[in-house]
Design a protein around this motif. Structure first.
Motif, short mmCIF file in Angstrom:
data_model
loop_
_atom_site.label_atom_id
_atom_site.label_comp_id
_atom_site.label_asym_id
_atom_site.label_seq_id
_atom_site.Cartn_x
_atom_site.Cartn_y
_atom_site.Cartn_z
N VAL A 1 10.43 8.79 12.41
CA VAL A 1 9.41 8.68 11.02
C VAL A 1 7.97 8.29 11.69
N GLU A 2 7.38 9.03 10.55
CA GLU A 2 5.46 8.91 11.12
C GLU A 2 5.31 9.53 9.64
N GLU A 3 4.48 7.74 9.38
CA GLU A 3 3.37 7.56 7.44
C GLU A 3 2.15 8.03 7.52
N PHE A 4 1.92 8.60 6.58
CA PHE A 4 1.03 9.28 6.26
C PHE A 4 0.54 8.19 5.10
N TYR A 5 -1.16 9.15 4.57
CA TYR A 5 -1.49 9.18 3.36
C TYR A 5 -2.60 9.65 3.69
N ASP A 6 -2.82 10.85 2.81
CA ASP A 6 -3.45 11.98 2.13
C ASP A 6 -4.15 11.49 0.65
N THR B 1 1.17 -0.98 0.11
CA THR B 1 0.09 0.03 -0.15
C THR B 1 0.92 1.09 -0.33
N HIS B 2 0.66 2.21 -0.68
CA HIS B 2 1.53 3.84 -0.62
C HIS B 2 0.89 4.05 0.81
N HIS B 3 2.28 4.79 1.22
CA HIS B 3 1.67 6.13 1.69
C HIS B 3 3.24 7.30 1.79
N ASP B 4 3.64 7.69 2.09
CA ASP B 4 3.63 8.85 2.72
C ASP B 4 4.72 9.42 3.48
N HIS B 5 6.03 9.76 3.96
CA HIS B 5 6.54 9.86 5.33
C HIS B 5 6.86 11.87 5.78
N ALA C 1 8.00 9.34 -3.89
CA ALA C 1 8.12 8.93 -3.04
C ALA C 1 7.85 10.39 -2.30
N LEU C 2 7.02 10.45 -1.04
CA LEU C 2 7.45 11.92 -0.68
C LEU C 2 7.12 11.62 0.66
N SER C 3 8.39 12.57 1.26
CA SER C 3 8.84 12.88 2.19
C SER C 3 8.79 14.45 3.09
N LEU C 4 8.05 14.56 4.06
CA LEU C 4 8.10 16.06 4.17
C LEU C 4 9.31 16.14 5.17
N TYR C 5 9.93 16.93 5.54
CA TYR C 5 11.02 17.62 7.48
C TYR C 5 10.21 18.29 7.47
N ALA C 6 9.87 18.03 9.26
CA ALA C 6 9.67 19.11 10.32
C ALA C 6 9.87 18.25 11.72
N ARG C 7 9.70 19.33 12.83
CA ARG C 7 9.52 19.43 13.53
C ARG C 7 8.86 19.37 14.61
N CYS C 8 8.51 18.39 15.28
CA CYS C 8 7.88 18.03 16.17
C CYS C 8 7.26 19.17 16.80
N THR C 9 5.31 18.96 17.17
CA THR C 9 5.46 20.59 18.02
C THR C 9 4.79 19.62 18.97
N LYS C 10 4.75 18.88 19.61
CA LYS C 10 4.84 18.17 21.05
C LYS C 10 5.25 18.36 22.28
N ALA C 11 4.25 19.01 23.16
CA ALA C 11 5.79 19.93 23.97
C ALA C 11 5.85 18.33 24.86
N ASP C 12 5.30 17.02 24.87
CA ASP C 12 5.51 16.28 25.72
C ASP C 12 5.96 14.61 24.73
N CYS C 13 6.56 15.53 23.42
CA CYS C 13 6.99 14.17 22.32
C CYS C 13 8.13 13.31 23.38
N PRO C 14 8.31 11.59 23.32
CA PRO C 14 8.39 10.84 24.33
C PRO C 14 10.08 10.85 23.21
N TYR C 15 10.53 11.40 22.39
CA TYR C 15 11.53 10.98 21.11
C TYR C 15 12.09 12.00 20.83
N ARG C 16 11.79 13.26 21.42
CA ARG C 16 12.56 14.76 21.49
C ARG C 16 13.26 14.25 22.34
N PRO C 17 15.36 14.55 21.89
CA PRO C 17 16.54 14.46 22.55
C PRO C 17 16.15 15.08 23.51
N LYS C 18 16.79 15.12 24.18
CA LYS C 18 17.09 15.46 25.91
C LYS C 18 17.89 17.36 25.65
#
Length: 147
Positions: free
Chosen positions: A98-103, A85-89, A125-142
């Motif tokens: 990396v989070e997958e999405f389909y729109d 199945t096709h998805h973008d990133h 292949a579509l890859s969007l490069y972004a910064r997480c805006t979640k204040a409590d992101c468990p993946y963000r480096p300290k």
């Protein structure tokens, strides 16, 4: 791709390294993995499979259509199970997650742009490069705040 028979149907023999590497992708919590990520998992499991073998098997799996390869901002090849199945990133610039999405709207728009420019899309292949805006992101480096 779940069984030895399915692996054999791709034309590849069901060797121990191939089965172990396939299992890493099937049961792993990390969907997108580099060869080094796979090797690290195998080391943790005390498997006697070398890095060169991991690279060779990943290439074979890609050629057989078992895995799909992408290149994100690190420049390293990243592999994931090809589920047909096709998805973008969306790729986080802070932690590399990396989070997958389909729109459907994005897909339609790409087709319209290609048609207007005189092209027919065969693949993309579509890859969007972004910064997480979640204040409590468990993946963000300290020590990294919101960008």
């Amino acid at each position: 791709m779940a069984t030895i028979d399915e692996l054999k149907n791709t034309g590849l023999k069901a060797t121990l390294p191939r089965l172990k590497i396939l299992e890493v992708f099937q049961r792993g919590s990390q969907r997108h993995m580099t060869a080094e990520d796979v090797f690290r998992v195998l080391l943790e499991e005390r498997s006697d499979i070398g890095l060169a073998t991991v690279y060779r098997v990943l290439t074979q799996f890609e050629q057989a259509g078992i895995l799909s390869r992408s290149h994100f901002e690190s420049g390293k090849a990243v592999y994931e199970l090809n589920e047909g199945t096709h998805h973008d990133h969306l790729v986080c610039l802070d932690c590399g997650r990396v989070e997958e999405f389909y729109d459907a709207e994005i897909e339609k728009r790409q087709q319209a742009v290609a048609k207007a420019k005189g092209f027919h899309i065969e693949d993309h292949a579509l890859s969007l490069y972004a910064r997480c805006t979640k204040a409590d992101c468990p993946y963000r480096p300290k020590g990294r705040g919101q960008g």
